[in-house]
Motif scaffolding. Structure first.
Motif, PDB file in Angstrom:
ATOM      1  N   PRO A   1      22.463  46.844 -17.472  1.00 27.43           N
ATOM      2  CA  PRO A   1      22.622  47.919 -16.481  1.00 27.43           C
ATOM      3  C   PRO A   1      21.290  48.461 -15.991  1.00 27.43           C
ATOM      4  O   PRO A   1      21.116  48.702 -14.788  1.00 27.43           O
ATOM      5  CB  PRO A   1      23.433  48.972 -17.242  1.00 27.43           C
ATOM      6  CG  PRO A   1      24.215  48.195 -18.249  1.00 27.43           C
ATOM      7  CD  PRO A   1      23.302  47.073 -18.670  1.00 27.43           C
ATOM      8  N   GLU A   2      20.345  48.660 -16.919  1.00 27.64           N
ATOM      9  CA  GLU A   2      19.052  49.213 -16.501  1.00 27.64           C
ATOM     10  C   GLU A   2      18.287  48.237 -15.618  1.00 27.64           C
ATOM     11  O   GLU A   2      17.524  48.642 -14.737  1.00 27.64           O
ATOM     12  CB  GLU A   2      18.221  49.611 -17.726  1.00 27.64           C
ATOM     13  CG  GLU A   2      17.923  48.481 -18.713  1.00 27.64           C
ATOM     14  CD  GLU A   2      18.974  48.345 -19.788  1.00 27.64           C
ATOM     15  OE1 GLU A   2      18.632  47.836 -20.879  1.00 27.64           O
ATOM     16  OE2 GLU A   2      20.135  48.747 -19.559  1.00 27.64           O
TER      17      GLU A   2
ATOM     18  N   ARG B   1      19.877  48.490 -12.148  1.00 27.39           N
ATOM     19  CA  ARG B   1      19.517  49.746 -11.495  1.00 27.39           C
ATOM     20  C   ARG B   1      18.068  49.720 -10.990  1.00 27.39           C
ATOM     21  O   ARG B   1      17.779  50.249  -9.918  1.00 27.39           O
ATOM     22  CB  ARG B   1      19.716  50.925 -12.460  1.00 27.39           C
ATOM     23  CG  ARG B   1      21.175  51.267 -12.719  1.00 27.39           C
ATOM     24  CD  ARG B   1      21.307  52.616 -13.391  1.00 27.39           C
ATOM     25  NE  ARG B   1      20.690  52.620 -14.726  1.00 27.39           N
ATOM     26  CZ  ARG B   1      21.344  52.337 -15.856  1.00 27.39           C
ATOM     27  NH1 ARG B   1      22.637  52.021 -15.801  1.00 27.39           N
ATOM     28  NH2 ARG B   1      20.727  52.377 -17.024  1.00 27.39           N
ATOM     29  N   ARG B   2      17.172  49.121 -11.764  1.00 32.68           N
ATOM     30  CA  ARG B   2      15.757  49.148 -11.385  1.00 32.68           C
ATOM     31  C   ARG B   2      15.390  48.066 -10.376  1.00 32.68           C
ATOM     32  O   ARG B   2      14.563  48.299  -9.493  1.00 32.68           O
ATOM     33  CB  ARG B   2      14.888  48.988 -12.618  1.00 32.68           C
ATOM     34  CG  ARG B   2      13.399  49.015 -12.282  1.00 32.68           C
ATOM     35  CD  ARG B   2      12.519  48.939 -13.507  1.00 32.68           C
ATOM     36  NE  ARG B   2      11.116  48.970 -13.132  1.00 32.68           N
ATOM     37  CZ  ARG B   2      10.105  48.827 -13.990  1.00 32.68           C
ATOM     38  NH1 ARG B   2      10.355  48.671 -15.286  1.00 32.68           N
ATOM     39  NH2 ARG B   2       8.849  48.865 -13.565  1.00 32.68           N
TER      40      ARG B   2
ATOM     41  N   GLN C   1      24.291  42.743 -10.217  1.00 34.45           N
ATOM     42  CA  GLN C   1      25.044  43.942 -10.547  1.00 34.45           C
ATOM     43  C   GLN C   1      25.081  44.166 -12.065  1.00 34.45           C
ATOM     44  O   GLN C   1      24.880  43.248 -12.859  1.00 34.45           O
ATOM     45  CB  GLN C   1      26.478  43.826 -10.024  1.00 34.45           C
ATOM     46  CG  GLN C   1      26.560  43.583  -8.527  1.00 34.45           C
ATOM     47  CD  GLN C   1      25.899  44.703  -7.720  1.00 34.45           C
ATOM     48  OE1 GLN C   1      26.230  45.879  -7.906  1.00 34.45           O
ATOM     49  NE2 GLN C   1      24.973  44.343  -6.839  1.00 34.45           N
ATOM     50  N   GLU C   2      25.323  45.416 -12.458  1.00 31.57           N
ATOM     51  CA  GLU C   2      25.403  45.757 -13.876  1.00 31.57           C
ATOM     52  C   GLU C   2      26.456  44.906 -14.578  1.00 31.57           C
ATOM     53  O   GLU C   2      27.578  44.743 -14.085  1.00 31.57           O
ATOM     54  CB  GLU C   2      25.767  47.235 -14.052  1.00 31.57           C
ATOM     55  CG  GLU C   2      24.727  48.197 -13.523  1.00 31.57           C
ATOM     56  CD  GLU C   2      25.100  49.639 -13.803  1.00 31.57           C
ATOM     57  OE1 GLU C   2      25.986  49.870 -14.656  1.00 31.57           O
ATOM     58  OE2 GLU C   2      24.504  50.541 -13.179  1.00 31.57           O
TER      59      GLU C   2
END
Length: 388
Positions: A94-95, A98-99, A110-111
């Motif tokens: 996920p990180e 997002r980054r 995507q996450e």
């Protein structure tokens, strides 16, 4: 140990070295004007191991996404070793999504998306996906730090003394990631020679399908110039427009590096013009091949006092078109070499000078196996050595 130099008359090895001359020996045609816009420029002939043109080839500069060429090499190494499968699925953290998703060039990961290694490799190689490079590195080593350590270990293994990597993407890091043009040639050699099938499958591919869309390679060589098959573009505001390119025609592979160009069209033009200059203004003739005896070097404590040396692969002799190509060489090694010596073991180098130009080095390997001598033979050989 002594540093030995043995002169070799290389012209005698190949009668075709004498070529018809229509311009002064050692001079090629004028360089294309477009090359002047690159702060760093290098044209290297891998088939002969000869530099054809160089400007700031040892200077350190920012690679931007050209750093991903090392990311690909590390991944290719893992596939070859069996520790990474092309069909393996990597879960995007996920990180990471997002980054990195949507940041710079991207696969828009995507996450928690599960992505095949082969898709990440294609995304890194062809469209220079930053999120793809990060996801691949984390999937392989668990952290970017550990993956970067692997990148730097591989660089040391290749003798890339003027290169350092802090991430798999080459994203700006205040100058902590840097390369030199000559180091990029070493990297390209490893990609091409150690992983020819993976190189063709990913780096030389003209395009990739991703989520229903066709994405073309960003390389200004692939699908554009004859024989063009790689390797990696790079661009940031700090680095300018860079390109590491390669092409093969008729078994002759040239590598081009241009760095610090101000525009993308300028980058493409300077690289293409330099490549075409290398093919049109330089001749490469068949020359040395494995098994061709180059000379002999001294052996210590061996069943024989000398071992024949040869080259590990075929090398061409590259000279300016129409020039008389006469080569002179020197065998250089630290010796005598202690037995036992396995056939194919590297034992020295051949320093070659063509028509008085700056010398360059080719590796030399043992052409035969030399076993360690028994006590009596070692005594006799030692006495003969003293007598000499």
């Amino acid at each position: 140990m002594l540093f030995r130099r043995l002169p070799v008359v290389l012209a005698a090895l190949l009668p075709t070295l004498a070529l018809a001359a229509d311009r002064p020996t050692g001079h090629a045609a004028p360089l294309p004007r477009s090359v002047a816009q690159a702060r760093v420029a290098l044209l290297f002939d891998l088939s002969s191991e000869r530099t054809l043109y160089a400007r700031n080839e040892e200077a350190r500069f920012l690679p931007a996404s050209m750093a991903k060429a090392m990311t690909l090499l590390v991944a290719f190494d893992a596939i070859k070793a069996g520790s990474l499968r092309e069909d393996a699925l990597i879960t995007v953290r996920p990180e990471t999504a997002r980054r990195w998703s949507g940041r710079g060039t991207t696969l828009f990961l995507q996450e928690n998306e599960r992505v095949a290694v082969r898709d990440l490799l294609a995304g890194v190689a062809l469209i220079s996906a930053n999120d793809g490079a990060v996801a691949l590195a984390e999937g392989m080593d668990g952290s970017l730090t550990r993956f970067s350590e692997r990148m730097n270990a591989r660089a040391r293994n290749l003798g890339m003394a003027d290169s350092h990597f802090t991430s798999p993407s080459g994203f700006p890091d205040g100058g902590a990631t840097y390369v030199s043009a000559m180091d990029l040639v070493r990297l390209t050699r490893a990609l091409v020679e150690d992983h020819p099938m993976l190189y063709r499958r990913y780096i030389a591919a003209p395009s990739m399908m991703w989520k229903g869309q066709l994405h073309a390679s960003k390389s200004p060589f692939v699908g554009v110039v004859p024989g063009g098959d790689g390797v990696k573009t790079g661009h940031t505001y700090e680095a300018g427009f860079n390109f590491l390119g390669s092409a093969e025609r008729g078994g002759r592979r040239l590598v081009v590096v241009v760095g610090g160009v101000w525009t993308a069209p300028g980058r493409a033009q300077s690289a293409r013009d330099l490549l075409e200059w290398g093919y049109s203004e330089w001749d490469a003739r068949s020359w040395l091949s494995p098994g061709t005896p180059v000379g002999h070097i001294a052996v210590q404590q061996g069943a024989r006092r000398r071992v024949a040396v040869t080259v590990p692969r075929a090398y061409r002799l590259t000279v300016p078109r129409g020039a008389r190509g006469r080569a002179e060489g020197t065998i250089v090694y630290s010796g005598p070499i202690a037995a036992p010596i396995a056939k194919g073991a590297r034992v020295g180098e051949l320093r070659v000078s063509v028509d008085g130009a700056l010398p360059y080095a080719l590796p030399l390997v043992a052409a035969e196996t030399v076993e360690r001598a028994g006590p009596f033979d070692r005594t006799v050989n030692g006495l003969l050595g003293l007598w000499r």
